[in-house]
Write a protein that holds these residues in place. Structure first.
Motif, PDB file in Angstrom:
ATOM      1  N   VAL A  30      -3.649  -8.883 -23.930  1.00 20.21           N
ATOM      2  CA  VAL A  30      -2.674  -9.567 -24.783  1.00 20.21           C
ATOM      3  C   VAL A  30      -3.073 -11.023 -25.007  1.00 20.21           C
ATOM      4  O   VAL A  30      -3.107 -11.516 -26.138  1.00 20.21           O
ATOM      5  N   LEU A  31      -3.403 -11.722 -23.914  1.00 22.17           N
ATOM      6  CA  LEU A  31      -3.688 -13.152 -24.011  1.00 22.17           C
ATOM      7  C   LEU A  31      -4.994 -13.436 -24.751  1.00 22.17           C
ATOM      8  O   LEU A  31      -5.143 -14.490 -25.371  1.00 22.17           O
ATOM      9  N   SER A  32      -5.930 -12.505 -24.697  1.00 22.25           N
ATOM     10  CA  SER A  32      -7.199 -12.701 -25.398  1.00 22.25           C
ATOM     11  C   SER A  32      -7.145 -12.183 -26.830  1.00 22.25           C
ATOM     12  O   SER A  32      -8.163 -12.177 -27.530  1.00 22.25           O
ATOM     13  N   LEU A  33      -5.964 -11.734 -27.269  1.00 24.83           N
ATOM     14  CA  LEU A  33      -5.791 -11.177 -28.616  1.00 24.83           C
ATOM     15  C   LEU A  33      -6.738 -10.004 -28.861  1.00 24.83           C
ATOM     16  O   LEU A  33      -7.277  -9.812 -29.952  1.00 24.83           O
ATOM     17  N   GLY A  34      -6.938  -9.219 -27.808  1.00 27.76           N
ATOM     18  CA  GLY A  34      -7.766  -8.029 -27.903  1.00 27.76           C
ATOM     19  C   GLY A  34      -9.252  -8.261 -27.733  1.00 27.76           C
ATOM     20  O   GLY A  34     -10.032  -7.306 -27.720  1.00 27.76           O
ATOM     21  N   GLN A  35      -9.660  -9.529 -27.578  1.00 22.99           N
ATOM     22  CA  GLN A  35     -11.091  -9.835 -27.475  1.00 22.99           C
ATOM     23  C   GLN A  35     -11.690  -9.409 -26.128  1.00 22.99           C
ATOM     24  O   GLN A  35     -12.906  -9.185 -26.030  1.00 22.99           O
ATOM     25  N   ALA A  36     -10.868  -9.283 -25.085  1.00 27.05           N
ATOM     26  CA  ALA A  36     -11.397  -8.978 -23.749  1.00 27.05           C
ATOM     27  C   ALA A  36     -12.199  -7.683 -23.741  1.00 27.05           C
ATOM     28  O   ALA A  36     -13.231  -7.583 -23.067  1.00 27.05           O
ATOM     29  N   ARG A  37     -11.760  -6.693 -24.493  1.00 27.50           N
ATOM     30  CA  ARG A  37     -12.490  -5.428 -24.535  1.00 27.50           C
ATOM     31  C   ARG A  37     -13.851  -5.595 -25.208  1.00 27.50           C
ATOM     32  O   ARG A  37     -14.842  -4.995 -24.788  1.00 27.50           O
ATOM     33  N   LEU A  38     -13.891  -6.401 -26.248  1.00 32.23           N
ATOM     34  CA  LEU A  38     -15.166  -6.661 -26.918  1.00 32.23           C
ATOM     35  C   LEU A  38     -16.121  -7.406 -25.994  1.00 32.23           C
ATOM     36  O   LEU A  38     -17.326  -7.125 -25.973  1.00 32.23           O
ATOM     37  N   TRP A  39     -15.587  -8.351 -25.222  1.00 31.57           N
ATOM     38  CA  TRP A  39     -16.423  -9.096 -24.283  1.00 31.57           C
ATOM     39  C   TRP A  39     -17.000  -8.173 -23.213  1.00 31.57           C
ATOM     40  O   TRP A  39     -18.165  -8.303 -22.830  1.00 31.57           O
ATOM     41  N   ARG A  40     -16.178  -7.224 -22.730  1.00 35.53           N
ATOM     42  CA  ARG A  40     -16.680  -6.282 -21.730  1.00 35.53           C
ATOM     43  C   ARG A  40     -17.820  -5.430 -22.292  1.00 35.53           C
ATOM     44  O   ARG A  40     -18.789  -5.108 -21.585  1.00 35.53           O
ATOM     45  N   LYS A  41     -17.714  -5.062 -23.551  1.00 37.57           N
ATOM     46  CA  LYS A  41     -18.794  -4.286 -24.178  1.00 37.57           C
ATOM     47  C   LYS A  41     -20.085  -5.087 -24.239  1.00 37.57           C
ATOM     48  O   LYS A  41     -21.186  -4.551 -24.033  1.00 37.57           O
ATOM     49  N   GLU A  42     -19.969  -6.380 -24.514  1.00 43.52           N
ATOM     50  CA  GLU A  42     -21.166  -7.223 -24.574  1.00 43.52           C
ATOM     51  C   GLU A  42     -21.791  -7.381 -23.184  1.00 43.52           C
ATOM     52  O   GLU A  42     -23.020  -7.434 -23.050  1.00 43.52           O
ATOM     53  N   VAL A  43     -20.957  -7.458 -22.156  1.00 43.21           N
ATOM     54  CA  VAL A  43     -21.472  -7.523 -20.788  1.00 43.21           C
ATOM     55  C   VAL A  43     -22.230  -6.241 -20.461  1.00 43.21           C
ATOM     56  O   VAL A  43     -23.344  -6.276 -19.917  1.00 43.21           O
ATOM     57  N   ALA A  44     -21.641  -5.092 -20.803  1.00 40.89           N
ATOM     58  CA  ALA A  44     -22.301  -3.809 -20.535  1.00 40.89           C
ATOM     59  C   ALA A  44     -23.638  -3.715 -21.245  1.00 40.89           C
ATOM     60  O   ALA A  44     -24.632  -3.215 -20.687  1.00 40.89           O
ATOM     61  N   ARG A  45     -23.695  -4.229 -22.469  1.00 45.79           N
ATOM     62  CA  ARG A  45     -24.941  -4.205 -23.229  1.00 45.79           C
ATOM     63  C   ARG A  45     -25.995  -5.106 -22.564  1.00 45.79           C
ATOM     64  O   ARG A  45     -27.180  -4.748 -22.499  1.00 45.79           O
ATOM     65  N   ALA A  46     -25.569  -6.261 -22.080  1.00 43.43           N
ATOM     66  CA  ALA A  46     -26.502  -7.191 -21.435  1.00 43.43           C
ATOM     67  C   ALA A  46     -27.001  -6.643 -20.089  1.00 43.43           C
ATOM     68  O   ALA A  46     -28.181  -6.782 -19.747  1.00 43.43           O
ATOM     69  N   VAL A  47     -26.106  -6.028 -19.326  1.00 42.43           N
ATOM     70  CA  VAL A  47     -26.498  -5.462 -18.031  1.00 42.43           C
ATOM     71  C   VAL A  47     -27.465  -4.299 -18.237  1.00 42.43           C
ATOM     72  O   VAL A  47     -28.430  -4.129 -17.492  1.00 42.43           O
ATOM     73  N   ASN A  48     -27.187  -3.475 -19.268  1.00 46.34           N
ATOM     74  CA  ASN A  48     -28.076  -2.359 -19.604  1.00 46.34           C
ATOM     75  C   ASN A  48     -28.357  -1.484 -18.385  1.00 46.34           C
ATOM     76  O   ASN A  48     -29.504  -1.172 -18.060  1.00 46.34           O
ATOM     77  N   ALA A  49     -27.285  -1.098 -17.700  1.00 40.24           N
ATOM     78  CA  ALA A  49     -27.414  -0.287 -16.485  1.00 40.24           C
ATOM     79  C   ALA A  49     -28.012   1.079 -16.805  1.00 40.24           C
ATOM     80  O   ALA A  49     -27.765   1.647 -17.872  1.00 40.24           O
ATOM     81  N   ARG A  50     -28.795   1.583 -15.846  1.00 40.33           N
ATOM     82  CA  ARG A  50     -29.434   2.887 -16.014  1.00 40.33           C
ATOM     83  C   ARG A  50     -29.259   3.723 -14.747  1.00 40.33           C
ATOM     84  O   ARG A  50     -28.966   3.175 -13.679  1.00 40.33           O
ATOM     85  N   PRO A  51     -29.429   5.027 -14.849  1.00 39.93           N
ATOM     86  CA  PRO A  51     -29.264   5.896 -13.678  1.00 39.93           C
ATOM     87  C   PRO A  51     -30.103   5.428 -12.495  1.00 39.93           C
ATOM     88  O   PRO A  51     -31.247   5.002 -12.668  1.00 39.93           O
ATOM     89  N   ALA A  52     -29.493   5.486 -11.320  1.00 37.68           N
ATOM     90  CA  ALA A  52     -30.125   5.135 -10.039  1.00 37.68           C
ATOM     91  C   ALA A  52     -30.244   3.637  -9.798  1.00 37.68           C
ATOM     92  O   ALA A  52     -30.593   3.217  -8.690  1.00 37.68           O
ATOM     93  N   GLN A  53     -29.956   2.802 -10.782  1.00 35.28           N
ATOM     94  CA  GLN A  53     -29.933   1.367 -10.521  1.00 35.28           C
ATOM     95  C   GLN A  53     -28.723   1.004  -9.680  1.00 35.28           C
ATOM     96  O   GLN A  53     -27.685   1.686  -9.716  1.00 35.28           O
TER      97      GLN A  53
END
Length: 233
Positions: A30-53
């Motif tokens: 609510v406080l981020s006006l919905g941006q928090a979910r978009l930010w989490r997606k960008e974090v996931a993209r940057a981390v680029n986690a893969r199996p067994a890591q």
């Protein structure tokens, strides 16, 4: 319920987050006006986690931020010093190895994780330098750090409007959705007091991280900082 002060004593901050755990994710959306979910997606993209890591998600709260990493098949350890947050996270994600830990004294061996990441939690740590050194210590040589944190908008007119929102609009909105609105007064103040993008990059370099860079999200409201631990993986 408590509201932490800007000297960020660990027991104050942990108690404050214990008190807002149940509605924390909703309040952030609510406080981020919905941006928090978009930010989490960008974090996931940057981390680029893969199996067994192995991924350490520090200040993971209820482990919402950990789920994208787990979905890739990576072994993710959500870690937080708020027991209230961890209890709430365990209810929602009982299969995850949620772990209690202080960012300045992490309960892990040296050179364990391929990626260490922390989103919207570094500014709440009492000693930022110690936390960055600890993240470096537990990362494998060749591994990376990804930090997502509120920062300073790059466009001056927007920066002025943003700071007014933080101190004037955010607390009243928090009263409508949070179990402890005073906590969000502290959070607004902590955002205003936090170093800007180049200053945080300097702290990362001081802690030993190399190839430090950042990318602004939402005009600099949030910045995504990255660094690498030198050496062969």
């Amino acid at each position: 319920m408590t509201r932490a002060s800007l000297d960020k004593q660990p027991h104050e901050v942990a108690s404050m987050f214990d008190g807002v755990a149940a509605n924390y994710d909703l309040t952030n959306d609510v406080l981020s006006l919905g941006q928090a979910r978009l930010w989490r997606k960008e974090v996931a993209r940057a981390v680029n986690a893969r199996p067994a890591q192995k991924v350490l998600d520090l200040a993971a709260g209820t482990a919402t931020s950990s789920m994208p990493f787990a979905a890739t098949g990576a072994y993710v350890v959500p870690c937080d010093f708020s027991l209230g947050m961890l209890r709430e996270g365990k209810k929602r994600h009982p299969w995850l190895p949620l772990t209690a830990g202080d960012a300045t004294k992490l309960p892990f061996r040296d050179d364990v994780f391929d990626t260490v990441t922390i989103s919207f939690g570094l500014r709440n740590v009492h000693d930022t330098d110690s936390a960055l050194r600890e993240l470096y210590r537990v990362t494998k040589p060749g591994g990376q750090v990804v930090i997502c944190e509120f920062s300073q908008p790059t466009w001056e007119p927007f920066r002025t409007v943003y700071k007014e929102y933080l101190m004037r609009a955010l607390p009243p909105v928090a009263r409508g959705v949070s179990s402890n609105p005073d906590a969000y007064v502290y959070l607004a103040e902590s955002i205003r007091a936090w170093p800007d993008q180049p200053a945080l990059a300097g702290l990362l370099q001081k802690a030993g991280w190399s190839k430090v860079a950042w990318r602004n999200l939402t005009g600099g409201v949030v910045a995504l900082h990255r660094g690498v631990k030198a050496g062969q993986a």
